[in-house]
Design a protein around this motif. Sequence first.
Motif, PDB file in Angstrom:
ATOM      1  N   GLY A 237       0.661  -1.334   0.131  1.00 52.54           N
ATOM      2  CA  GLY A 237       0.261   0.223  -0.305  1.00 52.54           C
ATOM      3  C   GLY A 237       0.541   1.203   0.252  1.00 52.54           C
ATOM      4  N   ILE A 238       0.397   2.504  -1.093  1.00 56.67           N
ATOM      5  CA  ILE A 238       1.215   3.195  -0.934  1.00 56.67           C
ATOM      6  C   ILE A 238       0.854   4.870  -0.971  1.00 56.67           C
ATOM      7  CG2 ILE A 238       3.487   4.573  -2.279  1.00 56.67           C
ATOM      8  CD1 ILE A 238       3.961   1.761  -1.139  1.00 56.67           C
ATOM      9  N   ASP A 239       1.007   5.249  -0.305  1.00 57.14           N
ATOM     10  CA  ASP A 239      -0.093   7.326  -0.508  1.00 57.14           C
ATOM     11  C   ASP A 239       0.875   7.866  -1.540  1.00 57.14           C
ATOM     12  OD1 ASP A 239      -1.644   6.484   1.831  1.00 57.14           O
ATOM     13  OD2 ASP A 239      -0.903   7.242   3.211  1.00 57.14           O
ATOM     14  N   TYR A 240       0.570   8.246  -2.693  1.00 53.57           N
ATOM     15  CA  TYR A 240       0.996   8.445  -3.817  1.00 53.57           C
ATOM     16  C   TYR A 240       0.735  10.043  -4.084  1.00 53.57           C
ATOM     17  CZ  TYR A 240       3.424   8.060  -8.911  1.00 53.57           C
ATOM     18  OH  TYR A 240       4.397   7.573  -9.256  1.00 53.57           O
ATOM     19  N   TYR A 241       1.925  11.444  -4.196  1.00 57.57           N
ATOM     20  CA  TYR A 241       1.508  12.527  -4.226  1.00 57.57           C
ATOM     21  C   TYR A 241       2.478  12.705  -5.817  1.00 57.57           C
ATOM     22  CZ  TYR A 241      -2.362  11.353  -0.964  1.00 57.57           C
ATOM     23  OH  TYR A 241      -3.357  12.430  -0.276  1.00 57.57           O
ATOM     24  N   SER A 242       3.162  12.302  -6.477  1.00 64.84           N
ATOM     25  CA  SER A 242       4.028  12.967  -6.863  1.00 64.84           C
ATOM     26  C   SER A 242       3.670  12.911  -8.864  1.00 64.84           C
ATOM     27  CB  SER A 242       4.801  11.134  -8.556  1.00 64.84           C
ATOM     28  OG  SER A 242       5.458  10.332  -6.682  1.00 64.84           O
ATOM     29  N   TYR A 243       3.669  14.332  -9.273  1.00 59.95           N
ATOM     30  CA  TYR A 243       4.288  14.858  -9.750  1.00 59.95           C
ATOM     31  C   TYR A 243       5.109  14.814 -11.129  1.00 59.95           C
ATOM     32  CZ  TYR A 243       2.310  19.023 -12.524  1.00 59.95           C
ATOM     33  OH  TYR A 243       1.451  20.150 -13.633  1.00 59.95           O
ATOM     34  N   PHE A 244       5.101  14.308 -12.438  1.00 58.71           N
ATOM     35  CA  PHE A 244       5.769  13.754 -13.584  1.00 58.71           C
ATOM     36  C   PHE A 244       5.848  14.456 -14.317  1.00 58.71           C
ATOM     37  CE2 PHE A 244       7.350  10.463 -11.173  1.00 58.71           C
ATOM     38  CZ  PHE A 244       8.557  10.590  -9.980  1.00 58.71           C
TER      39      PHE A 244
END
Length: 390
Positions: A237-244
Amino acid sequence: MAENAGMSRARFMAAAAAVGVGAAAGLPLASSAEAAAKADSRRGRAGRGSTQRGLTHRGVVYTVGAGETPGTAWSGRRMRGDIRAIAHDLHADTVEVTGDGVERLTATADEVAERGLHVWLQPTLGDVPEKQILDHLAEAGRHGERLRRQGARVTLAVGCEFWLFVPGIVPGADVFERIENLRKEDFDLAGMQRRLAAFTAKAAGVGRSVFRGKLSYAAAQDTSFENVDWNLFDIVGIDYYSYFPQRERYVAELRKFRRWGKPVAITEFGTCTFVGAPEQGGMGWDVVDYGKEPPEIKGDLVRSERVQAAYLTDLLDVFESMGLYAAMAFEFVTADAPHRPDNPRYDLDMASYAVVKPLKNRPDDPNSPWHWEPKQAFHALARQYGRKSA
């Protein structure tokens, strides 16, 4: 969450992002989210992408904290209406029931199960002794097991980013002191990781002792900071907030979580409601000046529901194309961040990741009755979720 510290999830995310962990901000994304930002300036339109392989579960995070004011206190009646809307209008098949307070958690889990939805139960009690946190987990987990035995679809997540919520892992008497120590890098990383691993193993053991279904945990996406032993769990489980800048960068970053050979769930993803929010990742919350009373928006932000909707659906397309196990948009409602169409300086919903906007009958009264209305993000998710459930 972190009710005992008097800290909402909104303030947690601002603080976590400020110290550079939990919700990483990457490079600008040259995608439909960026196009949407430009379109808001020109009053134009942004296009949408397509999906390929598909997720197993599509959902939304529903937080059951006590609320920061009497006017936003938790309500069973309101919760039941919200879950009904999630099932019938958002077309989600999963609700991540998260927060603290066993009665709130179990009442909400019951309602989700009653609606025939998948319950992703994630108790998150913070800033109390370890034993209380583990007892809180055990009590919620036992209820999840009862629901599972009655035929409900239930996953138990034993917690969220323990390094911040559990005393003794990072130095500091409370969340605020721990945040400050993280910001100043006034801690021993190797020692912190040993303590974090030890508590995570304890929590996994408690979860296994009371729950016989699939077990997970919501980790920060920075594996150099929180390097979880996923052998303890059935689902990563991953809390994911990346921006690419490119879609391929998301795929490359997410692919590393598959090395465990287990299903990967995105336990949180989302952005705020203003032009430029996606570029800020988890720092979106940080556009509110909480030092003022009432709190106000800093700078001259441009509200954009289209930016939020485009970013959510961009990421959802990525998750679908990779065939990830589950994705839960963060979050359904942030009651303590009301929308102020009459006064943008106090439009705290701009700093909200929620897919609906709270509106008060009396905007300046903390005790005012309020209701929510769907944002463009709600409708965008509903279209994609609805297509998959049809």
